[in-house]
Design an enzyme around this catalytic site. Sequence first.
Site, PDB file in Angstrom:
ATOM      1  NE  ARG A  50      -1.831  -2.335   2.910  1.00 40.67           N
ATOM      2  CZ  ARG A  50      -1.604  -3.496   2.812  1.00 40.67           C
ATOM      3  NH1 ARG A  50      -2.786  -4.181   1.871  1.00 40.67           N
ATOM      4  NH2 ARG A  50      -1.030  -4.486   2.841  1.00 40.67           N
ATOM      5  CB  THR A  51       3.788   2.651   2.268  1.00 45.07           C
ATOM      6  OG1 THR A  51       2.918   2.092   3.432  1.00 45.07           O
ATOM      7  CG2 THR A  51       4.231   3.717   2.661  1.00 45.07           C
ATOM      8  CE  LYS A  79      27.912  -3.650  -7.198  1.00 44.32           C
ATOM      9  NZ  LYS A  79      28.214  -2.252  -8.018  1.00 44.32           N
ATOM     10  NE  ARG A 100       7.375   0.537   4.581  1.00 48.72           N
ATOM     11  CZ  ARG A 100       6.328   0.232   4.799  1.00 48.72           C
ATOM     12  NH1 ARG A 100       5.994  -0.966   4.244  1.00 48.72           N
ATOM     13  NH2 ARG A 100       5.323   0.816   5.048  1.00 48.72           N
ATOM     14  CG  HIS A 128       4.023   3.960   8.753  1.00 48.62           C
ATOM     15  ND1 HIS A 128       4.065   4.804   7.561  1.00 48.62           N
ATOM     16  CD2 HIS A 128       3.588   2.649   8.061  1.00 48.62           C
ATOM     17  CE1 HIS A 128       3.794   4.231   6.536  1.00 48.62           C
ATOM     18  NE2 HIS A 128       3.401   2.714   6.804  1.00 48.62           N
TER      19      HIS A 128
HETATM   20  C1  NCD Z   1       2.306  -1.288   8.082  1.00 54.50           C
HETATM   21  C2  NCD Z   1       3.730  -0.901   8.054  1.00 54.50           C
HETATM   22  O1  NCD Z   1       4.680  -1.082   7.281  1.00 54.50           O
HETATM   23  O2  NCD Z   1       4.187  -0.552   9.309  1.00 54.50           O
HETATM   24  N1  NCD Z   1       2.081  -1.443   6.774  1.00 54.50           N
HETATM   25  C3  NCD Z   1       1.440  -0.190   6.009  1.00 54.50           C
HETATM   26  O3  NCD Z   1       2.325   0.406   5.626  1.00 54.50           O
HETATM   27  N2  NCD Z   1       0.303  -0.356   5.816  1.00 54.50           N
HETATM   28  C4  NCD Z   1       1.853  -2.092   9.137  1.00 54.50           C
HETATM   29  C5  NCD Z   1       2.496  -3.546   9.011  1.00 54.50           C
HETATM   30  O4  NCD Z   1       3.407  -3.957   8.351  1.00 54.50           O
HETATM   31  O5  NCD Z   1       1.970  -4.395   9.966  1.00 54.50           O
END
Ligand code: NCD
Length: 284
Positions: A50-51, A79, A100, A128
């Site tokens: 999703r993100t 590397k 991320r 997040h």
């Molecule tokens: C979450 C995350 O990556 O922290 N997912 C997301 O971005 N919707 C939640 C998760 O991974 O449990």
Amino acid sequence: MKHLISIDQYDYQALHTLFENVSKEKYGFIESNYPKKSQIATLFYEPSTRTSASFHSAAIQLGYSVLPINEVTYSSVTKGETLEDTIRTIGSYVDLIVLRHSEKGAAKRAAEVSTVPIINAGDGNGEHPTQTLLDIYTIWKTFKKINGLTVTLMGDLKNGRTVHSLIKILRHYKVKINLISPDSLKLPKEYYKNSDIEYSIFPKDLQTDILYVTRIQKERGSKEDYKLSYDELISLPSNAIVMHPLPRAGEIPVLFDNDPRAKYFEQIKNGLLVRKALLRELLI
Ligand code: NCD
């Protein structure tokens, strides 16, 4: 230059300005001379559906182009390249980096060397913030208010970064917070110290407005398992809502998905709008 590293950067005013901008995004009321930037990178050291997809989609819908780097295993990271060098490199090509990473604090480190804005799309078991923006927007949109609500956070409160950011943003409101988690996965103290909020640990019943469920973060060493049954979920108050950042790993049965109280698919839709508004804000 603006970065989004922690939800601490948002106060009540900034949040409600964002809500207005999200509404404009939804109904297309954006001034035509709004500045356009050309390219963003989505740099993901951890899996995401999703993100990454929503940032990608938001950028395309805004007329930007996207440099997606999801398979860092195929990059110089294998590397031994440092995060800092990778950020400097990618920042030479694009106008903003969505990052991320598996380490808490990585987004902050990236921002320290970056020549372009960094958006924290999850840093290990840290925060997040963009998930929280869409979560709090979903709550506000559903209830038309946030003050006075009871929010129950359930699941892996120790390692779940979405709850860490969500609990921080709730400091700006008068809410009641219930915390439910396996004993080994309790919310770390640093996140719920706020004298104005009434916290209850393991409330006896599920009398709540919002039930926010999270997955056990196995990749961060969390071990316990738990599931909510369909019967437990349908016995929630009739005007309550059930939220989940997804992915789910069995915590919420699929059978509940068609219940009008299930909001997790609506959260996804809101995420696209929120990220569009956010990209515009950061790329002005
Ligand atoms: C979450 C995350 O990556 O922290 N997912 C997301 O971005 N919707 C939640 C998760 O991974 O449990």
